[in-house]
Design a protein around this motif. Structure first.
Motif, mmCIF file in Angstrom:
data_model
loop_
_atom_site.group_PDB
_atom_site.id
_atom_site.type_symbol
_atom_site.label_atom_id
_atom_site.label_comp_id
_atom_site.label_asym_id
_atom_site.label_seq_id
_atom_site.Cartn_x
_atom_site.Cartn_y
_atom_site.Cartn_z
ATOM 1 N N THR A 1 4.270 -6.510 -7.445
ATOM 2 C CA THR A 1 4.278 -5.225 -6.638
ATOM 3 C C THR A 1 5.744 -5.053 -6.188
ATOM 4 N N TYR A 2 5.989 -3.886 -5.997
ATOM 5 C CA TYR A 2 7.470 -3.330 -5.862
ATOM 6 C C TYR A 2 7.800 -2.886 -4.216
ATOM 7 N N HIS A 3 8.642 -3.541 -3.625
ATOM 8 C CA HIS A 3 8.729 -3.056 -2.288
ATOM 9 C C HIS A 3 10.099 -2.240 -2.380
ATOM 10 N N ASP A 4 9.774 -0.753 -1.776
ATOM 11 C CA ASP A 4 10.986 0.165 -1.780
ATOM 12 C C ASP A 4 11.941 -0.087 -0.636
ATOM 13 N N PRO A 5 13.315 -0.642 -0.984
ATOM 14 C CA PRO A 5 14.273 -0.524 0.097
ATOM 15 C C PRO A 5 14.320 0.652 0.879
ATOM 16 N N CYS A 6 14.343 0.512 2.151
ATOM 17 C CA CYS A 6 14.482 1.915 2.950
ATOM 18 C C CYS A 6 16.123 2.434 2.275
ATOM 19 N N TYR A 7 16.961 2.089 2.314
ATOM 20 C CA TYR A 7 18.153 2.829 1.993
ATOM 21 C C TYR A 7 18.493 2.994 0.592
ATOM 22 N N LEU A 8 17.443 2.420 -0.105
ATOM 23 C CA LEU A 8 17.373 3.222 -1.651
ATOM 24 C C LEU A 8 16.321 4.246 -1.891
ATOM 25 N N GLY A 9 15.139 3.853 -1.165
ATOM 26 C CA GLY A 9 14.100 5.156 -1.241
ATOM 27 C C GLY A 9 14.382 6.075 -0.156
ATOM 28 N N VAL B 1 15.500 7.444 -4.235
ATOM 29 C CA VAL B 1 15.235 6.579 -5.574
ATOM 30 C C VAL B 1 14.096 5.969 -5.399
ATOM 31 N N TYR B 2 13.136 6.424 -6.334
ATOM 32 C CA TYR B 2 11.868 5.922 -6.145
ATOM 33 C C TYR B 2 11.518 5.326 -7.603
ATOM 34 N N ASP B 3 11.675 6.205 -8.574
ATOM 35 C CA ASP B 3 11.428 6.207 -9.969
ATOM 36 C C ASP B 3 12.060 5.117 -10.932
ATOM 37 N N GLU C 1 0.987 -1.408 -6.891
ATOM 38 C CA GLU C 1 1.429 -0.846 -5.536
ATOM 39 C C GLU C 1 0.779 -1.195 -4.137
ATOM 40 N N MET C 2 1.732 -1.442 -3.025
ATOM 41 C CA MET C 2 1.235 -1.589 -1.802
ATOM 42 C C MET C 2 0.767 -0.388 -1.221
ATOM 43 N N PRO C 3 -0.237 -0.644 -0.280
ATOM 44 C CA PRO C 3 -0.561 0.419 0.479
ATOM 45 C C PRO C 3 0.436 1.503 0.972
ATOM 46 N N GLY D 1 6.669 4.062 -1.617
ATOM 47 C CA GLY D 1 7.219 5.324 -1.643
ATOM 48 C C GLY D 1 8.030 5.769 -0.279
ATOM 49 N N ASP D 2 7.738 7.086 0.075
ATOM 50 C CA ASP D 2 8.644 7.307 1.191
ATOM 51 C C ASP D 2 7.743 6.942 2.511
ATOM 52 N N ARG D 3 6.725 6.309 2.346
ATOM 53 C CA ARG D 3 5.683 5.653 3.435
ATOM 54 C C ARG D 3 6.031 4.119 3.509
ATOM 55 N N SER D 4 6.941 3.648 2.667
ATOM 56 C CA SER D 4 7.123 2.262 2.512
ATOM 57 C C SER D 4 7.475 1.742 4.128
#
Length: 766
Positions: free
Chosen positions: A605-613, A618-620, A635-637, A640-643
């Protein structure tokens, strides 16, 4: 024109004159109040891009549609209000002359269809919104409700008025249909025509329906005119201006770079600043810019920011919504005092009205005077509690979700700036971090000579800048965490090894590096940030001397360094082409400079860092790298932009978390819900926080000892370096020459947007 028409019409006009007078007088007062804020000339243009953004956001509801079930319903209600105003003003004629209608338009069938759709759409839309509000009422969901803390009396009032207006539109049309006023085709009156067949043919009925519609609007006008803090009503007007004047003229949200510290409408030069004349951040409500006051006035209390806030969702006192509404209530309560010329110095003594002697407060509401004596930040009667201010991780989830473009993070950091630089009031843990940054150039207080310690275990030489770049393509900015934090060092080594394998010519600065200043700036210590940033810009400019901007390439592993170098250093003269390591590695894979030879046959599972996403969109690239490694992405629930944040941003990495559930544990619990063997991320801060969370859950027996947190680069390195296991080929089987193990295993690099992955998104209305 009968007695009913004259009586009801007269009442409607008389009350309407009063109501509209009050309404326009309040609008004029709004303008005066909002102008109490500091000037900000950066919002003035350019006109065309800002107008395009405004049209796109309101007409297409691009931000409102982030919550799919709410967007279409709100869209119907919005157009019912805007174009439905034609039906409202038409009612002033209908209440006197039941057969009256707009000249020309009234005989046009398409106009009749439009009004029919507006009436039906308004009713349907508001009923859906009312249902959503009840479904997510705090009495059921408590803190999980985005409406927790919202003013329900105001909400119910607005919902009732909108519903009555919709019914009024259809009611008048049905009564006119029964009266046989128009020869309207049934397709243009598909609801009002059947209803008209059930109603008596009576001009008085048309008048009554028109009167009800007018009275609901009149009551609305009077109530909102007397309640300037009713954002749920006033956003119908102020939202247009708030969207137009948003920070980013290109339509982007107020994330990435922080708003510079400003005073009197200009960026503050700390070397020439005068504490007696300039404002250092925000210490009083009037220190906010006029756009800040407009933000406060526009909040609809929808709670989308609250529903996404990691602090609120883990039991902290911070709710972005309540922060804004508290500032709004304080601003409008204090406004009469400020409008009268009142002003207090830093000690709290009156200086604005002192020349009037003993009668200095004459004519000013006593409540406004009392409000002027409140501290903006304080745990003893302050408007905002310090725990609220310092709970923010600056993750930007609030800004990303706000449908009316309120800039929460900028406001919070501005208040922190004043607390740190003027009041010296901040969490004690930050003392050590500030001293380490100032004396050692890194938050951990390590010696600069140890910045290359991570290279010692590698079987190749890492090039260190020696004064000449030569044909070097990239400067590898290692960052403080990547150089000193043991877990982050693994990421640094993995990236260096991958660049080495790919034949990328790069170099590192070694002991010449120092912290980019991100934690200092997010904590409010603008002076320390400026010191570190100017030092780094000077060094980087000397490194890249003679190169044009496109050739000033920097690759970073830390999402916070990435954001600061790319978005904030240009303000200080540092123009560089900055890429995150996941972006560069993804390009190297695509260009076949890196070739995964064996899949990582694990669920990740991938965690989107806030300062990257969220902050940099940068998501893809990281997800494509997970796919390239051969792992199965789950994916976690919240992604993306709701991480959800890991809890390290906003300098929270160096502060103790004493209230509620730890944010990193909350995020790890969500990650474990996808049953992964690995949790991948692309930021050393996230890696540290998530690893601590996994360790906590492993010690509780709630996580397998095999679960580990890794950087995406480590996944790729494993796939690139690992030797494929030999395959036994039965006799007579066809040749497999030229077929990769990844293809055999069905785990070849498949773009993540071509396959369904992981856990579905949760209900978005919470």
């Amino acid at each position: 024109m009968g007695a009913v028409q004259l009586t009801l019409g007269g009442i409607a006009v008389l009350l309407g004159v009063v109501a509209w007078g009050m309404f326009f007088a309040t609008i004029a007062r709004f303008v005066r109040v909002i102008r109490l804020g500091q000037p900000d000339a950066t919002r003035n243009g350019p006109f065309i891009p800002r107008m395009k953004t405004l049209i796109k956001e309101f007409a297409a509801h691009t931000r409102m549609n982030k919550v799919k079930s709410v967007g279409p319903a709100h869209w119907l209600v919005m157009w019912g209000f805007l174009l439905g105003s034609l039906a409202l003003f038409e009612a002033y004629g209908e209440v006197f002359v039941p057969t009256w209608g707009w000249p020309i338009l009234d005989d046009w069938s398409l106009f009749q269809l439009l009004m029919e759709l507006l009436g039906v759409g308004t009713i349907v839309g508001i009923l859906i919104l009312m249902g959503i509000r009840q479904k997510n009422h705090p009495r059921r969901a408590d803190r999980q409700s985005r409406f927790q803390g919202s003013n329900f009396k105001w909400a119910y009032f607005i919902e009732a008025v909108v519903l009555i207006e919709g019914i009024g539109i259809i009611g008048v049309r049905a009564a006119k249909s029964a009266l046989g006023v128009h020869d309207t085709p049934v397709w243009a009156a598909f609801v009002s025509h059947p209803l008209g067949l059930l109603l008596p043919s009576s001009p008085d009925l048309v008048t009554v329906f028109a009167f009800v519609k007018l009275m609901s609007a009149t009551i609305w006008l009077i109530v909102v005119a007397r309640t300037m803090t009713m954002g749920i009503a006033w956003h119908r007007f102020s939202a247009f201006f708030n969207i137009y004047f948003k920070r980013e003229a290109d339509g982007g949200v107020a994330l990435g770079a922080l708003k510079p510290m400003m005073s009197n409408g200009k960026v503050l030069d700390l070397e020439e600043a005068d504490p007696d004349e300039d404002t250092f951040g925000v210490g009083k409500i009037e220190d906010f810019s006029w756009k800040g006051w407009l933000d406060f006035s526009t909040c609809t209390e929808c709670g989308r920011c609250q529903s996404q806030c990691p602090a609120w969702n883990t039991g902290k006192p911070l709710s972005p919504k309540l922060l804004i509404t508290q500032l709004r209530d304080h601003a409008y309560a204090k406004a009469p005092y400020l409008l009268a010329g009142g002003k207090r110095d830093m000690a709290g003594d009156e200086v604005g009205l002192s020349d009037k002697g003993d009668d200095m407060y004459a004519g000013i509401d006593v409540l406004a005077i009392a409000e002027s004596q409140k501290a903006l930040i304080g745990d003893d009667g302050g408007v905002i509690d310090p725990e609220v201010l310092w709970s923010c991780t600056s993750c930007g989830a609030c800004v990303e979700q706000c449908p009316v473009d309120i800039e929460h993070v900028d406001h919070i950091v501005d208040m922190r700036r004043y607390q740190v630089m003027i009041e010296s009031a901040f969490p004690s843990e930050l003392n050590g971090m500030f001293k380490n940054l100032e004396n050692k150039g890194n938050p951990w207080g390590q010696n600069a000579k140890d910045r290359l310690a991570w290279t010692e275990d590698l079987d190749f030489e890492v090039p260190v800048f020696d004064g000449d770049l030569g044909d070097t393509e990239y400067l590898f900015w290692v960052g403080c965490a990547g150089a000193f934090e043991d877990r982050a060092k693994k990421t640094t080594r993995a990236v260096a090894e991958l660049l080495h394998i790919a034949g990328v010519k790069y170099t590192v600065l070694g002991s010449e590096e120092s912290c980019t200043g991100d934690p200092a700036r997010r904590a409010g210590n603008e002076f320390l940030f400026q010191m570190l940033a100017q030092q780094n810009v000077e060094i980087l400019n000397s490194v890249f001397e003679g190169r044009e901007r496109k050739a000033r390439k920097v690759v970073v592993t830390c999402a916070h360094c990435f954001n600061t170098l790319a978005n904030e250093y240009p303000e200080l003269g540092g123009q560089f082409d900055v890429v995150h390591h996941t972006q560069l590695l993804n390009r190297l894979v695509r260009e076949k400079h890196l070739t995964p030879v064996a899949p990582v046959a694990e669920d990740v599972t991938y965690h989107d860092p806030c300062y990257l996403g969220r902050h940099n969109k940068v998501y893809d690239a990281p997800r494509e790298l997970v796919g390239a490694s051969g792992a199965q992405l789950r994916e976690m629930p919240r992604h993306g932009d709701r991480s959800m944040c890991c809890g390290a941003g906003g300098a929270r990495m160096w502060m103790e978390e004493k209230i509620g559930k730890r944010i990193n544990v909350e995020r790890v619990d969500e990650a474990l819900g996808t049953a992964p063997s690995k949790i991948a991320t692309g930021c050393p801060f996230c890696r540290v926080m998530l690893t601590d969370g996994v360790t906590a859950r492993q010690s509780d027996g709630q996580a397998s000892e095999k679960v580990e947190v890794v950087d995406v680069a480590q996944l790729l390195l494993t796939a690139v370096k690992r030797k494929p296991e030999p395959q036994l080929v039965p006799a007579g089987a066809p040749s497999l020459d030229g077929v990769s193990d990844a293809e055999l295993d069905g785990k070849a690099d498949v773009p993540t947007d071509e396959t369904a992955t992981g856990t579905p998104l949760p209900e978005e209305d919470k």
